[in-house]
Scaffold this motif. Sequence first.
Motif, PDB file in Angstrom:
ATOM      1  N   SER A   1       6.056  -2.692  -0.877  1.00 33.49           N
ATOM      2  CA  SER A   1       4.828  -2.493  -0.104  1.00 33.49           C
ATOM      3  C   SER A   1       5.061  -2.928   1.332  1.00 33.49           C
ATOM      4  CB  SER A   1       3.691  -3.351  -0.676  1.00 33.49           C
ATOM      5  OG  SER A   1       3.458  -2.962  -1.998  1.00 33.49           O
ATOM      6  N   SER A   2       4.356  -2.287   2.253  1.00 35.18           N
ATOM      7  CA  SER A   2       4.498  -2.647   3.665  1.00 35.18           C
ATOM      8  C   SER A   2       4.299  -4.134   3.861  1.00 35.18           C
ATOM      9  CB  SER A   2       3.464  -1.948   4.528  1.00 35.18           C
ATOM     10  OG  SER A   2       3.364  -0.628   4.187  1.00 35.18           O
ATOM     11  N   ASP A   3       3.277  -4.651   3.184  1.00 34.44           N
ATOM     12  CA  ASP A   3       2.968  -6.069   3.381  1.00 34.44           C
ATOM     13  C   ASP A   3       4.204  -6.929   3.143  1.00 34.44           C
ATOM     14  OD1 ASP A   3       0.530  -5.032   3.690  1.00 34.44           O
ATOM     15  OD2 ASP A   3      -0.215  -5.583   1.683  1.00 34.44           O
ATOM     16  N   ASP A   4       4.909  -6.627   2.063  1.00 36.92           N
ATOM     17  CA  ASP A   4       6.093  -7.427   1.745  1.00 36.92           C
ATOM     18  C   ASP A   4       7.233  -7.162   2.706  1.00 36.92           C
ATOM     19  OD1 ASP A   4       5.055  -8.760  -0.494  1.00 36.92           O
ATOM     20  OD2 ASP A   4       5.173  -6.865  -1.601  1.00 36.92           O
TER      21      ASP A   4
ATOM     22  N   VAL B   1       6.467  -8.502   6.248  1.00 36.83           N
ATOM     23  CA  VAL B   1       6.303  -9.963   6.326  1.00 36.83           C
ATOM     24  C   VAL B   1       7.597 -10.673   5.929  1.00 36.83           C
ATOM     25  CG1 VAL B   1       5.050 -11.947   5.427  1.00 36.83           C
ATOM     26  CG2 VAL B   1       3.842  -9.820   5.933  1.00 36.83           C
ATOM     27  N   SER B   2       8.159 -10.243   4.781  1.00 38.38           N
ATOM     28  CA  SER B   2       9.404 -10.914   4.407  1.00 38.38           C
ATOM     29  C   SER B   2      10.464  -9.905   3.986  1.00 38.38           C
ATOM     30  CB  SER B   2       9.146 -11.913   3.268  1.00 38.38           C
ATOM     31  OG  SER B   2       8.587 -11.221   2.167  1.00 38.38           O
ATOM     32  N   PRO B   3      11.083  -9.281   4.961  1.00 33.87           N
ATOM     33  CA  PRO B   3      12.164  -8.354   4.652  1.00 33.87           C
ATOM     34  C   PRO B   3      13.311  -9.126   4.007  1.00 33.87           C
ATOM     35  CG  PRO B   3      12.129  -8.843   6.995  1.00 33.87           C
ATOM     36  CD  PRO B   3      10.924  -9.483   6.411  1.00 33.87           C
ATOM     37  N   LYS B   4      13.928  -8.490   2.997  1.00 35.54           N
ATOM     38  CA  LYS B   4      14.951  -9.221   2.261  1.00 35.54           C
ATOM     39  C   LYS B   4      16.365  -8.755   2.597  1.00 35.54           C
ATOM     40  CE  LYS B   4      12.529 -12.054  -0.340  1.00 35.54           C
ATOM     41  NZ  LYS B   4      11.317 -12.032   0.503  1.00 35.54           N
ATOM     42  N   HIS B   5      16.569  -7.457   2.615  1.00 37.55           N
ATOM     43  CA  HIS B   5      17.919  -6.968   2.823  1.00 37.55           C
ATOM     44  C   HIS B   5      18.376  -7.245   4.257  1.00 37.55           C
ATOM     45  CE1 HIS B   5      21.308  -4.156   2.908  1.00 37.55           C
ATOM     46  NE2 HIS B   5      21.259  -4.202   1.573  1.00 37.55           N
TER      47      HIS B   5
ATOM     48  N   ARG C   1       6.261  -3.136  -6.591  1.00 39.82           N
ATOM     49  CA  ARG C   1       7.371  -4.055  -6.790  1.00 39.82           C
ATOM     50  C   ARG C   1       8.181  -4.058  -5.505  1.00 39.82           C
ATOM     51  NH1 ARG C   1      10.835  -2.837 -11.915  1.00 39.82           N
ATOM     52  NH2 ARG C   1      11.280  -0.959 -10.729  1.00 39.82           N
ATOM     53  N   HIS C   2       8.895  -5.132  -5.298  1.00 43.67           N
ATOM     54  CA  HIS C   2       9.748  -5.225  -4.109  1.00 43.67           C
ATOM     55  C   HIS C   2      11.189  -5.236  -4.603  1.00 43.67           C
ATOM     56  CE1 HIS C   2      10.546  -7.424  -0.029  1.00 43.67           C
ATOM     57  NE2 HIS C   2      11.358  -6.413  -0.239  1.00 43.67           N
ATOM     58  N   LEU C   3      11.907  -4.133  -4.383  1.00 45.26           N
ATOM     59  CA  LEU C   3      13.276  -4.013  -4.873  1.00 45.26           C
ATOM     60  C   LEU C   3      14.243  -4.152  -3.713  1.00 45.26           C
ATOM     61  CD1 LEU C   3      13.037  -1.042  -7.372  1.00 45.26           C
ATOM     62  CD2 LEU C   3      13.141  -3.490  -7.881  1.00 45.26           C
TER      63      LEU C   3
END
Lengths: 471, 329, 369
Positions: free
Chosen positions: B238-241, B244-248, B320-322
């Motif tokens: 989701s955009s929110d995730d 706000v907290s990009p992982k890659h 989900r945030h993959l």
Amino acid sequence: MTQKEEKRGSGFRILGMSPSEISREFFSSGTGKVASALFIVLVVVSIYSYFALPSNFGAIWNNPSYWKFNPDNAPPAWINYFTSQKLAPQVTVHPLESVTTYRGVTYISSTFSVENPYAVPWQDIYLVLNGIPKNSSAAVQLTIYRPDGSSMPIGPLQFSGSYIDLASSSQVKNQILSFFYDKGESITLAPTQSPIPLLFQAVKNGKPYTLDGNYTVKILVTVFGSVASSSKDPNFITVIMRGNVYGLMGTDFEGHDLWEGLLAGFPIDLEIGIVSAVITMVIAIVVGIMSGYFRGWIDEVLTRITDIVITMPAFPLLIVFSVLFAWSLWDAILFLSILSWGGAARIIRSMIMQIREAQYIEGAKIVGARGSWILRNHILPQIMPYSLYLLVTSAPGAILTISALNFLNLAGSAYPTWGNLLYWADSTGALYAGMWWWVIPPGLLIAFVAVVFILVAIASEPVVNPRLRYG
Amino acid sequence: MGMALLEVDNIHLYYSTSKGIVKAVDGVSFELEEGETLALVGESGCGKSTIAKALIRLWERNVSSVTGEIRFEGRDVLHISDEEFRMQYRWKKIAWVPQASMNSLNPVLTIGEQMIEPLVIHHDVDKDKALMQAMDMLEAVGLPRDIVRRYPHQLSGGMKQRVAIAMALILMPKLVILDEPTSALDVITQANIMNLLKRLRREFKLTYIFITHDLALASELADSVAVMYAGKLVEWGSSDDIYVSPKHPYTVGLMGSVPTLRGEKKLTFMPGEVPSLINPPTGCRFYPRCPYFASRGELKGLCDRDEPPYIDVEHKGARRHLVSCWLYK
Amino acid sequence: MGLLRSLGFRAINLVLILIVVLFIISYALSGPASSVLENQVKIEARAVAQAVLKHNPNAASQAQQVYNTIVAQLEKAYGLDQPPIIRTFYIMWDMLSFNWGYSFFPQNYGVSNGKVVNIIASALPGTIILDTLGILLSAIIGIYVGTRSALRYGSLSDRGVMYYAAVSNGLPQWWIGIVFIIVFAVMLREVHSPIYFPFGGILDPKYFGTWLVNPAAVFANVSAVLNLLWHLILPLLTVLIVNIGGWAYFARTVVLNVAQEDFVTVARAKGLSENQVVNKYIIRPAAPAILTSILITIPFVLFGGFLVTEVVFQWWGLGYVYNIAITAAGTPDTPVVVALTYASTLLYIVIVFILEILYIMLDPRVREQ
Ligand SMILES: Nc1ncnc2c1ncn2[C@@H]1O[C@H](COP(=O)(O)OP(=O)(O)OP(=O)(O)O)[C@@H](O)[C@H]1O
Ligand code: SF4
Ligand SMILES: [Mg+2]
């Protein structure tokens, strides 16, 4: 930043490809391989022709007496392989000779033999004697030993000039006819008909037919004078038996050896293609770069001129000037090139426009690059390959146009061109007589050279047009 | 959530070239709900447009293989007949605004002629009626009605872009694929188009796939974001995730490069170049440029050898945030 | 409005070309080649003097006087007493007003009174028939073949078309004519085939006389028209064999390029059938570009190709008359050559103009504004 730019600009990459990638792209297609092979053939034959033909070949070609011993309008010798009626080919012999001088009279005697399996035997025999002094007179005697055991004496014949033409001598004719008359055969010959074939024929009921087998000819030349020094010349006597077929490519109406004529055309056509393409290209690049680079009024004027040049009909002007000023081949090529750069210049201009739009030049501008730097590092590397491509594409047009002019007997050169060979074929009615050996090869060769250039162009298309590179 | 409108399941699309097979899309999966807007983000050449082309089944001539499944409303549309796809899905359900849609209009036909074709083909509407509908749609995208009689060269770039959008909406499709709809436009026009897209989405309840290389632009529209790198999906959520907290690490890099002012941006910050899609790096395709791989010894022999799996990380948004990165294993 | 403006613009451009060509020829004639003109004056004067003598065989001195005055008048009229540049304009004016003088060797043309205008007028219909039919048919067939081939890019037939086009671009068209004559006129006769073609000519001799003075009368006669068509077959076939390749090649290239445009993909995405896509989104947008690329090669096609082909087939047209004027008499028949150059340029410009009108009609980018 500038340094990095500089490096990328001067590194040897054209259209983003290194030379090896370019050649791989070019040769990856079958066309590329075929085109380069054919081009090599073209160049090799041109070089060969340059060395094989004498340097004054132009003068020789235009000197009818050089070709007078050759049969006129004779097909190539190899047609015998395809026909049942074998035709005698042109034969030239330098028979061994012995020279003796006795009381101020020189006797030169020599013998040679020929095989005659031909349904249509030789039409004429010329005896060419070298080294007979102008002021002394000479006589020639021949004896022909025929395969049926008979022998036919000819002569003595008065010798003057530099050769004897047996067919045109009425003495020879009478001697031959009486030879047969003695055997009880009477033959009538048309006034212009050569008696020489009868030398190699037997006659039954007034009808001559070929006498197969080996013929020995003895020649005795009597010179009333001395032939001292030149008697050592091994070519003192040359016997030329005029055939019905001739050489690799036959002859035309004047007995020209068409093989040599065709050979002479190779370097000319190659030169026409290359010279006109180079001139065209240089003008196109200069005009294209100027109008694409400077823009403004220069561009305006040059674009106008380019438009006019593109629509200008070069061919009729070439005709009219060739007629008014008796232009040579090279005048015509020059004029043609001056009128053919339009299309290429237009393309180069638009390419430069695009390159200028491209951002890296803007970038280079900002850091203060000079115009010449941009030209050398950005513009030229990009337009060069395309220019070379255009160069190759403009060659066939020039070749075809000049050939068409030559076909109209204009823009001539000392050397025979293929177009000019066809002019003579057309104007002497060779095509209505079905003389394919004279009419087909020159046209095929014109097409061959043009097509070679076209194939090279097609093969290099994927190099200059990346759109065609996929797949 | 109900059944997804679109499920893209492990699609691969390869091109064959003289230099080898280009793996333009190499195993990409994602989903889309009705009404959702997915932003597909990534550097130039990573395969975004190729996915779009796969969705409408119009790949280039030199394609060598297309595998995987594309389920639209639960039906695998990648494996139905061409004719059925043409009659049932093209434009009716899936419309497309191509990249550089300046060139999406035929120069020798009027705008009207080009807009009404889908109506005539799919809905059998007569010409006059169809023209009226076309004019209505042009009005909806903020263009004058009389544009139907004009030729493309008589319009500005922004106008052509609007026409391309209007044309995409003429049959009220379920899904609209927008391939960089604003990249060739100036900033003002870009903003106008973005507002238009938002308004249209509201008005017609549209589902978008919004393709861009510009994360900031995507943030205006996107409900979810899928980040691509060299033919693969590296992060999806989701955009929110994502914002706000990009992982890659690649996404983090992309975010870092977003300037505050909108404008044409280049991702020059990231050292290195996009890898070749003919011989992509083994393991994680990002490792040659990854700052973590360069600085952390324990990643050597892992990232450059084994492909990272998709890891479900903690998420606040609806999706989900993959993320596909060994850092999160 | 826009349409008229662009047409006007193109017309002006073409007229400019004509004037440039005219100027170049006239300048050449006025300076380096002005003896040609003096010759011309004498021939015209002699013609009049001879007319006087015919009327009254005893008036030799009167005829001489007439001759002298006419020479003086004509020299003035042609500006031979003027400096070269002025003379150039005199000549240009004469050309423009179809005042083309007399042939040096009128007997070579069989056209009465040896007036160059009449000679050329008699040759024009032949050229127009061959050129119009040749261009039209080769365009239609060539574009069809090229488009088909592009749509089957990479297939065997596509390659075939490609190579055919490449080779045909390098063929001297007139030489193909020669080959055709050998095969279909000479050889067919030799093998006693029931059907064989004429060696050349535009009509059988019994109709040719009429053709020279009044071509319209020939068209009124069905068997004469059939005879014309019969003579047309080989030249037309020659022209087609070579020119179809060129059209096909251009059509193929342009269609290949257009087929890669986004709007074609969009058209497919919209659900158009393949036929509709090809017709509306590939061929129609490609047409103007095909025409422009052909326009560039038209001078070559017309002059290097058609005109010289006429020579081979002795087809009574501008090209054949060119050939007669250049070679028949041993020395060139300059007035005819010069006038022919002007006339063929004029014809060429008319053809280009027609093609450009077509181009403008096909391309809205030029048509609308
Ligand atoms: N027809 C083709 N043949 C071979 N390779 C292709 C073809 N079309 C695209 N590619 C390659 O596939 C890759 C993905 O291309 P794609 O157009 O999908 O990139 P993109 O992400 O849309 O980039 P951009 O942001 O520049 O539009 C690129 O590396 C491109 O070079
Ligand atoms: S998997 Fe390894 S190399 Fe790839 S992004 Fe994650 S840390 Fe970097
Ligand atoms: Mg893209």
